[in-house]
Design an enzyme around this catalytic site. Structure first.
Site, PDB file in Angstrom:
ATOM      1  CG  HIS A 143     -14.389  -6.404   4.254  1.00 31.67           C
ATOM      2  ND1 HIS A 143     -14.064  -6.770   5.532  1.00 31.67           N
ATOM      3  CD2 HIS A 143     -15.654  -6.856   4.054  1.00 31.67           C
ATOM      4  CE1 HIS A 143     -15.069  -7.435   6.073  1.00 31.67           C
ATOM      5  NE2 HIS A 143     -16.051  -7.496   5.195  1.00 31.67           N
ATOM      6  CG  ASP A 352      -4.604  -2.243   4.456  1.00 29.30           C
ATOM      7  OD1 ASP A 352      -5.600  -2.879   4.088  1.00 29.30           O
ATOM      8  OD2 ASP A 352      -3.643  -2.754   5.054  1.00 29.30           O
TER       9      ASP A 352
HETATM   10  C1  GDG Z   1      -9.051  -6.871   4.044  1.00 29.96           C
HETATM   11  C2  GDG Z   1      -8.700  -5.422   3.732  1.00 29.96           C
HETATM   12  C3  GDG Z   1      -9.331  -4.817   6.062  1.00 29.96           C
HETATM   13  C4  GDG Z   1      -1.934 -12.467   8.838  1.00 29.96           C
HETATM   14  N1  GDG Z   1      -0.906 -13.334   8.839  1.00 29.96           N
HETATM   15  C5  GDG Z   1      -1.338 -14.431   9.474  1.00 29.96           C
HETATM   16  C6  GDG Z   1      -2.647 -14.218   9.870  1.00 29.96           C
HETATM   17  N2  GDG Z   1      -2.990 -13.010   9.455  1.00 29.96           N
HETATM   18  C7  GDG Z   1      -4.295 -12.393   9.692  1.00 29.96           C
HETATM   19  C8  GDG Z   1      -4.128 -11.201  10.606  1.00 29.96           C
HETATM   20  C9  GDG Z   1      -5.324 -10.338  10.226  1.00 29.96           C
HETATM   21  C10 GDG Z   1      -5.554 -10.716   8.764  1.00 29.96           C
HETATM   22  O1  GDG Z   1      -4.826 -11.896   8.486  1.00 29.96           O
HETATM   23  C11 GDG Z   1      -5.045  -9.633   7.822  1.00 29.96           C
HETATM   24  O2  GDG Z   1      -5.954  -8.559   7.889  1.00 29.96           O
HETATM   25  P1  GDG Z   1      -5.691  -7.115   7.240  1.00 29.96           P
HETATM   26  O3  GDG Z   1      -6.756  -6.221   7.693  1.00 29.96           O
HETATM   27  O4  GDG Z   1      -4.327  -6.695   7.629  1.00 29.96           O
HETATM   28  O5  GDG Z   1      -5.649  -7.300   5.659  1.00 29.96           O
HETATM   29  P2  GDG Z   1      -6.466  -7.973   4.414  1.00 29.96           P
HETATM   30  O6  GDG Z   1      -6.323  -9.448   4.400  1.00 29.96           O
HETATM   31  O7  GDG Z   1      -5.961  -7.264   3.217  1.00 29.96           O
HETATM   32  O8  GDG Z   1      -8.015  -7.640   4.671  1.00 29.96           O
HETATM   33  C12 GDG Z   1      -8.240  -4.733   5.004  1.00 29.96           C
HETATM   34  C13 GDG Z   1      -9.800  -6.238   6.227  1.00 29.96           C
HETATM   35  O9  GDG Z   1     -10.157  -6.834   4.993  1.00 29.96           O
HETATM   36  C14 GDG Z   1     -10.974  -6.328   7.191  1.00 29.96           C
HETATM   37  O10 GDG Z   1     -12.024  -5.552   6.727  1.00 29.96           O
HETATM   38  O11 GDG Z   1      -8.779  -4.377   7.288  1.00 29.96           O
HETATM   39  O12 GDG Z   1      -7.945  -3.376   4.739  1.00 29.96           O
HETATM   40  O13 GDG Z   1      -7.674  -5.368   2.748  1.00 29.96           O
HETATM   41  O14 GDG Z   1      -6.455 -10.729  10.974  1.00 29.96           O
HETATM   42  O15 GDG Z   1      -4.127 -11.676  11.922  1.00 29.96           O
HETATM   43  N3  GDG Z   1      -3.361 -15.126  10.538  1.00 29.96           N
HETATM   44  C15 GDG Z   1      -2.744 -16.318  10.821  1.00 29.96           C
HETATM   45  N4  GDG Z   1      -1.455 -16.593  10.428  1.00 29.96           N
HETATM   46  C16 GDG Z   1      -0.715 -15.680   9.773  1.00 29.96           C
HETATM   47  O16 GDG Z   1       0.439 -15.941   9.428  1.00 29.96           O
HETATM   48  N5  GDG Z   1      -3.418 -17.260  11.497  1.00 29.96           N
END
Ligand code: GDG
Length: 466
Positions: A143, A352
């Site tokens: 990921h 990222d």
């Molecule tokens: C890893 C990789 C890759 C955020 N704030 C809240 C909340 N979120 C959810 C978002 C989104 C998720 O968390 C964050 O996803 P990201 O992709 O931005 O980042 P990572 O956690 O670092 O994820 C990344 C991912 O895996 C998938 O392969 O894209 O690059 O680092 O879904 O919506 N959800 C809730 N409340 C919040 O305050 N419910």
């Protein structure tokens, strides 16, 4: 049990729901030395899939999860070499925990079951499984970014780490760039033959296929939430509470890879250069607490709070506060209401793997305009060509792109947003899963016993409590 907030959990849950698999992961509880498996449970009454808990001791969580995963591999894969901690004891614990996962997977799966492993926490698991069960149907999705060979080689155990992954039939990454980094690392560090054009490694135990399969989101779910009357009302409330003309949003786990301080410096620069925006603009940063046991995350939090305090102290005019900072997770509806309320999302990570927030914002704002400012260092930039690009290392450039987005005419905004929405819809969670299956199954003989929905083995660290 409350699943933790992370991109990995957001991405995986819709697929597991669809295929009725079994999800093996550490559930956030501590066990004793002898414990391998803990409870089995369904997360919700309506779920047809099972969560199978793997137990870890406190020492294992410290050495494996907080140590090797979060303090060594995470920074290394994001090119923050100076933040990586290399410690032989941590590595030994990482090996032990990967073996524990292998035991649990072997206990839980039957002949022909498909074992789908997730992420950098379990790099050694494919090989451990295959040693005990030669020919096992194992695939892994990575990921986060995969580092170039010169950075991968810094890992003192790089060879063993790469050989661990080569127990897979298929390894998926988000971008072609990460695929290339992996293939070159295998070539240079392990001295193995790798076919760069076709994404194939001729490993010691099996031929491994490698491909770029960027994760998609369940955009229908986001659209549906955004259409609920109470969510629409909440979005209107957010706007009227905040006041001013423009609401800009940032949503991230509080992580140094996400570029939160740099984004705040861009807002500060903007307010200094264009003071007419002081009473018009509000930047809302939602920072979800993450890895709070790791020192680098605690100091980042202090740094962010100091910058927010400085900006608000200096630029609050007539009680209009330019930066609203939330250090807590929101529930799904609140999150979507914030997306809906925002004229712009600024997604500017320093590095990222992909970034799902950018895709979620585009799904929610597909029909209503809105602007996405996106870092070229997010894997999602390859797919999301309707975004305005901003180099997060250059606050001036980010500030200029924010202004360009705010001042953009409505037709151009809609044109860009519909290009973004098209890409998010076409390459959604279902598309991702189809492509994983296609890549995994192509080139291998299926016995008829195998079915992609028979089982999932995965190492997905979960927060919350059971
Ligand atoms: C890893 C990789 C890759 C955020 N704030 C809240 C909340 N979120 C959810 C978002 C989104 C998720 O968390 C964050 O996803 P990201 O992709 O931005 O980042 P990572 O956690 O670092 O994820 C990344 C991912 O895996 C998938 O392969 O894209 O690059 O680092 O879904 O919506 N959800 C809730 N409340 C919040 O305050 N419910």
């Amino acid at each position: 049990m409350i699943p933790s907030v992370s991109g990995l959990v957001s991405a995986i849950q819709p697929v597991i729901r669809q295929i009725h698999g079994t999800w093996l992961a550490w559930g956030g509880r501590y066990g004793s030395e002898e414990d391998t498996l803990g409870r089995s449970l369904t997360l919700r009454k309506t779920d047809k899939w099972l969560f199978q808990e793997i137990m870890l001791t406190e020492a294992e969580v410290a050495g494996y999860y907080e140590g090797m995963a979060n303090s060594c591999l995470w920074p290394l894969c994001h090119n923050f070499v100076e933040k990586s901690v290399f410690d032989e004891d941590m590595w030994q614990i990482y090996r032990r925990v990967n073996r524990k996962f292998a035991d649990a997977v072997l206990k839980t799966t039957g002949p022909g079951d498909m074992i789908w492993i997730h992420d950098f926490h379990l790099a050694l698991l494919p090989r451990y499984i295959c040693r005990k069960k030669p020919g096992a149907r194992v695939s892994l999705f990575w990921h986060i970014p995969f580092p170039p060979p010169e950075i991968c080689a810094i890992l003192p155990w790089a060879k063993e780490f790469l050989y661990g992954l080569l127990g897979c039939e298929f390894i998926g990454f988000h971008t072609e760039g990460y695929v290339l980094n992996f293939l070159q690392s295998v070539r240079e560090i392990c001295g193995l033959e790798a076919d760069i054009t076709n994404g194939v490694v001729y490993g010691p135990e099996r031929t491994v296929r490698v491909g770029a399969v960027p994760i998609g989101i369940d955009w229908r779910e986001f659209e549906e939430i955004a259409s609920r009357p109470r969510v629409v009302r909440k979005a209107a409330e957010i706007r009227s509470d905040i006041g001013g003309e423009y609401v800009i949003i940032g949503v991230d786990r509080l992580d140094y890879t996400k570029g939160i301080p740099e984004r705040l410096l861009a807002i500060e620069y903007l307010l200094e250069r264009r003071p007419e925006y002081k009473e018009k603009l509000t930047f809302v940063q939602i920072a979800v607490p993450s890895r709070t046991d790791v020192a680098a995350y605690r100091s980042l939090r202090r740094q962010i709070e100091e910058i927010v305090g400085r900006i608000n102290g200096k630029h609050t005019e007539n009680f209009h506060v330019p930066v609203r900072y939330l250090f807590k997770p929101l529930n799904r509806e609140e999150l979507v209401a914030h997306y809906l309320a925002a004229d712009m999302a600024v997604v500017t990570p320093l590095k990222d793997g992909l970034n799902l927030v950018a895709k979620e914002y585009a799904a929610v704002r597909s029909d209503t305009g809105g602007v996405l400012v996106l870092s070229p260092f997010a894997g999602a930039a390859v797919q999301l060509s309707g975004a305005l690009t901003a180099n997060p290392y250059n606050p001036q450039e980010t500030a200029n792109q924010i202004i360009a987005g705010l001042e953009m005419d409505e037709t151009e905004k809609k044109r860009r947003m519909s290009a973004l929405a098209r890409s998010v819809r076409e390459q959604d969670a279902n598309w991702w899963w189809q492509r994983i299956q296609h890549n995994w199954l192509s080139g291998t003989e299926t016995t008829g016993e195998s079915s992609p929905d028979s089982a999932i083995g995965g190492g997905l660290p979960q927060g919350g409590t059971l």
